[in-house]
Design a protein around this motif. Structure first.
Motif, mmCIF file in Angstrom:
data_model
loop_
_atom_site.group_PDB
_atom_site.id
_atom_site.type_symbol
_atom_site.label_atom_id
_atom_site.label_comp_id
_atom_site.label_asym_id
_atom_site.label_seq_id
_atom_site.Cartn_x
_atom_site.Cartn_y
_atom_site.Cartn_z
ATOM 1 N N THR A 112 0.827 -1.241 -0.044
ATOM 2 C CA THR A 112 -0.090 0.045 -0.050
ATOM 3 C C THR A 112 0.766 1.102 -0.241
ATOM 4 N N SER A 113 1.862 1.143 0.867
ATOM 5 C CA SER A 113 2.839 2.374 0.909
ATOM 6 C C SER A 113 3.550 2.792 -0.426
ATOM 7 N N TRP A 114 3.906 1.569 -1.168
ATOM 8 C CA TRP A 114 4.592 1.732 -2.398
ATOM 9 C C TRP A 114 3.524 2.379 -3.611
ATOM 10 N N GLY B 200 1.184 4.656 -2.936
ATOM 11 C CA GLY B 200 1.471 5.840 -2.278
ATOM 12 C C GLY B 200 2.628 6.445 -3.083
ATOM 13 N N ILE B 201 3.695 5.908 -2.945
ATOM 14 C CA ILE B 201 4.691 6.608 -3.420
ATOM 15 C C ILE B 201 4.776 6.540 -4.966
ATOM 16 N N ALA C 271 5.498 11.896 -0.727
ATOM 17 C CA ALA C 271 5.965 10.514 -0.570
ATOM 18 C C ALA C 271 6.508 10.129 0.458
ATOM 19 N N SER D 284 5.750 10.440 3.738
ATOM 20 C CA SER D 284 4.926 9.466 4.809
ATOM 21 C C SER D 284 4.954 7.996 4.212
ATOM 22 N N SER D 285 4.924 7.904 3.114
ATOM 23 C CA SER D 285 4.827 6.339 2.551
ATOM 24 C C SER D 285 6.355 5.865 2.925
ATOM 25 N N THR E 90 6.702 4.647 6.288
ATOM 26 C CA THR E 90 5.691 3.730 6.794
ATOM 27 C C THR E 90 6.584 2.600 6.422
ATOM 28 N N VAL F 236 -5.647 4.476 0.909
ATOM 29 C CA VAL F 236 -4.639 4.117 1.841
ATOM 30 C C VAL F 236 -5.081 4.165 3.562
ATOM 31 N N LEU G 53 -0.347 3.976 8.293
ATOM 32 C CA LEU G 53 -1.048 3.936 7.025
ATOM 33 C C LEU G 53 -2.372 4.773 7.262
ATOM 34 N N SER H 239 -0.867 8.230 7.060
ATOM 35 C CA SER H 239 -0.444 8.433 5.607
ATOM 36 C C SER H 239 -1.532 8.657 4.964
#
Length: 367
Positions: free
Chosen positions: A10-12, A14-15, A48, A50-51, A54, A133, A145, A148
């Motif tokens: 999920t973080s990727w 976001g990035i 990005a 914050s991601s 995470t 997210v 998350l 973020s």
């Protein structure tokens, strides 16, 4: 896919979304020779962060336990959430300062068709990203998350407010930019404080959810031979590691072998159902017609009659040690434990004038 892998995935996303949005803005900004759009593209790259935090926090939290950290590194996730919450708070405070400036010194916005397109695209993308997210964070119980996702949503709301105020200014020549910005900034600051509170409370030692407390008590009480569940304590060392303890009442006629079997069954079930490494202690309940059972009944009834006593348990009568001991859980309104012990001791001392009486004050850590 396990929880950590889902958080990282999920973080990727976001990035990647922020990088693509930044690239779109940069290309448009360069073609339109707009420094403002190019700088906004740079801002998206910083979003990005914050991601990235995470991902780093999740990776570090997966490190295996070592001698200095026998319970692992799961709590690092809470630090990640704290850092992101601080970023949100900083954004809210900065936005509030700039908004207040605009209230006293309003400026007339200047938008072209191209900049409006860029802004609308940014709002839509940020809203979709933020909702996705945040929803995943709630599903995975990840404060990082959730923070973020909230960060992305707030970016979209701030941009939308700017766009709305610009439209009002162009149509009716009324400046709402500063006022709207200040109101939204206060909402962001409030949300940032709330986001900060959750991981901080976990690090300080948050109470066990009432629903989990009731569930554990019901499950343990269902075991044959258990006649009461007390002193439930639970420590959280991250999402996957929980350390707990509780006491159970068993009849004093139960053998050591049967007690061992019972406590092992309880510990195994608690780990299988809740992932809790549970230590189970035992209180012996006196049975039969003897002095121990008689005193147990008299002491328990006497102490339970007090309105400021919530629970009485852990009765122990030992002729070998010349001692009578009992545990009490006082009401939350009781603040002077020493005075309570003195009063209760004086009340039950006449039952065993030749013995030492010990009243132990237990505090309710689970309800």
């Amino acid at each position: 896919m396990d929880r950590s892998s889902q958080i990282i995935k999920t973080s990727w996303i976001g990035i990647a979304t922020n990088v693509l949005l930044a690239g779109f803005k940069a290309v448009v900004g360069i073609l339109a020779s707009s420094v403002a759009i190019v700088m906004d593209a740079v801002n998206n790259l910083s979003d990005a962060l914050s991601s990235v935090i995470t991902i780093v926090g999740t990776k570090l939290s997966q490190r295996p336990a070592d001698r200095k950290h026998p319970f692992g590194f799961g709590r690092i996730e809470y630090f990640s959430a704290i850092i992101i919450a601080v970023i949100v708070l900083s954004a809210g405070i900065t936005s509030l300062i700039e908004s207040v400036k605009k209230i006293f010194h309003p400026t007339e916005p200047s938008y072209t068709t191209l900049t409006l397109i860029v802004i609308i695209v940014a709002i839509v993308v940020k809203l979709i990203l933020g909702q996705y997210v945040k929803r995943k964070g709630e599903q995975l119980n990840s404060d990082a998350l959730i923070a973020s996702g909230s960060d992305a949503l707030f970016d979209a709301v701030i941009t939308l407010a700017t766009l709305v105020s610009a439209g009002v200014m162009l149509l009716w020549h009324v400046s709402l930019d500063g006022i709207l910005g200040a109101l939204i900034s206060l909402v962001i600051i409030k949300a940032g404080v709330e986001m900060l509170a959750s991981p901080v409370n976990e690090l300080l030692g948050a109470s066990i959810p009432a629903e989990l407390t009731r569930q554990i008590r019901q499950e343990v009480s269902a075991f044959e031979g258990v006649h009461g569940v007390f002193d439930l304590i639970l420590h959280n060392y991250g999402h996957d590691v929980k350390i707990g303890s509780l006491h159970i009442n068993v009849y004093d006629t139960m053998s050591a072998h049967d007690i061992h079997r019972l406590t092992r069954q309880i510990s195994t079930e608690m780990f299988q159902l809740h992932g809790i490494i549970m230590t189970v202690g035992v209180y012996a309940v006196a049975t039969g017609a003897n002095r121990r059972a008689e005193l147990q009944s008299k002491v328990m009834q006497t102490l339970a009659a007090h309105r400021d006593i919530v629970q009485v348990h852990g009765f122990l009568y030992s002729e070998r040690d010349n001692m009578l001991s009992v545990d009490v859980v006082p009401d939350i309104t009781v603040h002077d434990d020493d005075a309570l012990v003195s009063r209760l001791t004086a009340e039950i001392q006449p039952f065993v004038p030749e013995m030492k009486v010990v009243v132990v004050v237990d505090h309710n850590y689970s309800e």
